[in-house]
Design a protein around this motif. Structure first.
Motif, PDB file in Angstrom:
ATOM      1  N   LEU A 258       0.829  -1.207   0.000  1.00  0.00           N
ATOM      2  CA  LEU A 258       0.000   0.000   0.000  1.00  0.00           C
ATOM      3  C   LEU A 258       0.864   1.258   0.000  1.00  0.00           C
ATOM      4  O   LEU A 258       0.543   2.237  -0.681  1.00  0.00           O
ATOM      5  N   LEU A 259       1.964   1.234   0.717  1.00  0.00           N
ATOM      6  CA  LEU A 259       2.893   2.367   0.741  1.00  0.00           C
ATOM      7  C   LEU A 259       3.457   2.637  -0.647  1.00  0.00           C
ATOM      8  O   LEU A 259       3.451   3.778  -1.120  1.00  0.00           O
ATOM      9  N   LEU A 260       3.920   1.607  -1.331  1.00  0.00           N
ATOM     10  CA  LEU A 260       4.498   1.789  -2.664  1.00  0.00           C
ATOM     11  C   LEU A 260       3.451   2.238  -3.681  1.00  0.00           C
ATOM     12  O   LEU A 260       3.723   3.107  -4.517  1.00  0.00           O
ATOM     13  N   THR A 261       2.257   1.674  -3.594  1.00  0.00           N
ATOM     14  CA  THR A 261       1.197   2.058  -4.527  1.00  0.00           C
ATOM     15  C   THR A 261       0.780   3.507  -4.307  1.00  0.00           C
ATOM     16  O   THR A 261       0.642   4.272  -5.265  1.00  0.00           O
ATOM     17  N   THR A 262       0.601   3.892  -3.061  1.00  0.00           N
ATOM     18  CA  THR A 262       0.223   5.268  -2.752  1.00  0.00           C
ATOM     19  C   THR A 262       1.318   6.241  -3.173  1.00  0.00           C
ATOM     20  O   THR A 262       1.032   7.300  -3.739  1.00  0.00           O
ATOM     21  N   HIS A 263       2.563   5.882  -2.925  1.00  0.00           N
ATOM     22  CA  HIS A 263       3.666   6.755  -3.324  1.00  0.00           C
ATOM     23  C   HIS A 263       3.730   6.896  -4.841  1.00  0.00           C
ATOM     24  O   HIS A 263       3.981   7.983  -5.366  1.00  0.00           O
ATOM     25  N   PHE A 264       3.501   5.822  -5.574  1.00  0.00           N
ATOM     26  CA  PHE A 264       3.490   5.867  -7.036  1.00  0.00           C
ATOM     27  C   PHE A 264       2.414   6.828  -7.534  1.00  0.00           C
ATOM     28  O   PHE A 264       2.664   7.650  -8.423  1.00  0.00           O
ATOM     29  N   ILE A 265       1.221   6.758  -6.938  1.00  0.00           N
ATOM     30  CA  ILE A 265       0.131   7.651  -7.337  1.00  0.00           C
ATOM     31  C   ILE A 265       0.466   9.098  -6.998  1.00  0.00           C
ATOM     32  O   ILE A 265       0.227  10.007  -7.805  1.00  0.00           O
ATOM     33  N   VAL A 266       1.051   9.329  -5.840  1.00  0.00           N
ATOM     34  CA  VAL A 266       1.434  10.688  -5.440  1.00  0.00           C
ATOM     35  C   VAL A 266       2.487  11.252  -6.399  1.00  0.00           C
ATOM     36  O   VAL A 266       2.414  12.417  -6.800  1.00  0.00           O
ATOM     37  N   VAL A 267       3.454  10.439  -6.793  1.00  0.00           N
ATOM     38  CA  VAL A 267       4.492  10.905  -7.714  1.00  0.00           C
ATOM     39  C   VAL A 267       3.888  11.218  -9.083  1.00  0.00           C
ATOM     40  O   VAL A 267       4.256  12.214  -9.717  1.00  0.00           O
ATOM     41  N   LEU A 268       2.948  10.409  -9.558  1.00  0.00           N
ATOM     42  CA  LEU A 268       2.290  10.709 -10.831  1.00  0.00           C
ATOM     43  C   LEU A 268       1.501  12.017 -10.757  1.00  0.00           C
ATOM     44  O   LEU A 268       1.544  12.820 -11.692  1.00  0.00           O
TER      45      LEU A 268
END
Length: 92
Positions: free
Chosen positions: A69-79
């Protein structure tokens, strides 16, 4: 990536160099596409690095136990960050 600032800076430098090498290989050195990409990368390098580090540190305190969940959320935030920077740089 973690909370160490030098790793975040190294990550962004690698992305900058990779992007510029690809643009140079595809479009050539003195083209308008190269100039636009270079301008965007110079803006994204400091701004994106700082905001990416802040987002990662904030998300890591909230989702520390759930790494996917941390990696997925961070990926969305970076996009979202990338799209925001593109929006503001394209309207000048």
């Amino acid at each position: 990536m973690n909370k160490k600032l030098y790793l975040v800076l190294a990550y962004h430098l690698i992305l900058f160099l990779e992007s510029m090498i690809l643009v140079t290989a595809i479009a050539g050195y003195k083209t308008s596409f190269f100039a636009a990409s270079f301008h965007f990368n110079l803006l994204y390098l400091p701004i994106g690095g700082i905001l990416n580090y802040i987002a990662w540190a904030a998300l890591q305190t909230r989702f520390n136990q759930n790494k996917p969940l941390l990696l997925t959320t961070h990926f969305i935030v970076v996009l979202l960050l990338l799209n925001t920077i593109i929006y503001f740089t394209q309207h000048h």
